[in-house]
Write a protein that holds these residues in place. Structure first.
Motif: not given
Ligand SMILES: [Zn+2]
Length: 389
Positions: A13-14, A202, A204, A238
């Motif tokens: 997804r990401d 989560h 980045h 990420n």
């Protein structure tokens, strides 16, 4: 007193939001299977509301995956939520991940919603998901730029409505590790029965702090790390799950946690994702880069040959990689002698006195002296009767 830390992968997804990356359904299923094999606990399978193709990919992943939890992502929009629920009906284990932005800049300029409206939306939509699915992950998007009191209010509302895991996204890669850790301290102090829920990070990498932030979250009470393989993802990406998992293992003295990750498959998985994503792993990338276990300077090579622990904090074998001692102009005679003996030459110290200057001459003209160049050099020297093969 070891805690179990879960890994939640969002490569599909990401990761797929990386510019230029587009996996087809077959590749997505193969990636999901590789992730399950690696010991990932939950797989973010995609964004099923995006298109029929995305929906179908989530259906196929749900059918193929047996151990890991399959988790589609949905905005707090009924169409997204319905697609997420429907696409995972065949999954052995499923959860739905819903998100809404909570920071002032997102509330005011993107959503045009007040704090009160956001709280009402969280309550209504999580209550709606709960009618069909028990496990619900809630993300307050841009959590790290959200007012601490409102973050607590939004999360408490999500939990009261039925969320089982709360994910804290540093959506824009802005926080420092101490700030990110403090968010979990504040939540533990203010959320009722904090320990009854899962707490996920989560992070980045916009400022190069994705892994440091994820680990800070773990040190301050998070129970799960969300990330991708090879650090894929929006913008600078990420946290790389491989880096985080290896850090937790190598620094077990500090974190005191266990995971389900099969570290020995790290290199293999990284290469697999590299191939399917067409996104090259940088040579100096931690753990999986081609230079991660290469020692070139003479001082390092000499120390390494005496005891690898002088310059290695983990054995390459632990992650399915191999150490290399590339020979170049900085290499010393110790490493050259070891390499020659690996190639089948018996070389004495006296021999080396003649061989080493020859080696240096070649090394000055080229960056790395390969095996074939060493063979040629030895043939030339042997012809001059210096050594015996
Ligand atoms: Zn993200």
């Amino acid at each position: 007193m070891t805690r179990k830390i879960r890994f939640y992968d969002t490569t599909l997804r990401d990761g797929e939001q990386t510019i230029g990356v587009n996996f087809d359904t077959e590749e997505k299923v193969a990636i999901a299977q590789a992730l399950e094999d690696y010991g990932i606990d939950a797989i973010e399978s995609g964004f099923p509301a995006a298109s029929k193709k995305d929906f179908n990919a989530v259906v196929q992943i749900s059918r193929a995956i047996k151990k890991a939890t399959v988790v589609p992502l949905a905005r707090m929009v009924r169409r997204d939520i319905d697609a997420a629920i429907e696409s995972t009906e065949d999954a052995a284990h499923r959860a739905i991940h819903v998100f809404i932005a909570t920071s002032p800049i997102h509330r005011d300029t993107k959503l045009h919603m007040s704090r009160e409206e956001i709280i009402e939306k969280i309550k209504a939509d999580i209550t709606y998901v709960k009618q069909s699915v028990d496990e619900i992950i809630f993300s307050p998007e841009d959590a790290t730029r959200t007012e601490p009191d409102f973050l607590v209010e939004a999360i408490q509302a999500a939990i009261d409505a039925g969320a089982t895991t709360i994910n804290i996204p540093d959506t824009v890669g802005y926080d420092t590790p101490d700030e990110f850790g403090a968010i979990f301290d504040n939540l533990r102090a203010n959320i009722k029965n904090y320990d009854n829920y899962g707490w996920s990070t989560h992070t980045h990498n916009d400022l190069g702090m994705a892994n440091a932030n994820a680990l800070a979250g773990i040190a301050h009470g998070a129970t799960e790390i969300q990330g991708t393989i090879n650090g894929m993802g929006e913008r600078a990406g990420n946290v790389d799950i491989i880096e985080a998992a290896v850090a937790l293992k190598v620094r077990h003295d500090k974190f005191q946690v266990e995971t389900n990750i099969n570290l020995k498959k790290s290199k293999q998985l990284a290469k697999f994702i590299e191939k399917l994503s067409h996104m090259r792993i940088a040579a100096n990338k931690a753990i999986t880069g081609s230079n991660a276990f290469a020692h070139e300077s003479g001082i390092h090579q000499d120390g390494y040959l005496k005891n690898p622990a002088t310059y290695e904090i983990l054995s390459p074998d632990m992650v399915g990689a191999t150490a290399t001692l590339p020979l170049g102009k900085l290499s010393g005679s110790h490493a050259v002698a070891v390499k020659l003996s690996q190639l089948g030459y018996e070389v004495t110290k006296q021999d080396m006195a003649a061989i080493f200057p020859e080696f240096k001459k070649i090394a000055e003209q080229t960056s790395i002296v390969g095996d074939d160049q060493l063979e040629t050099m030895m043939t030339t020297i042997t012809e001059k009767q210096v050594v015996s093969h």
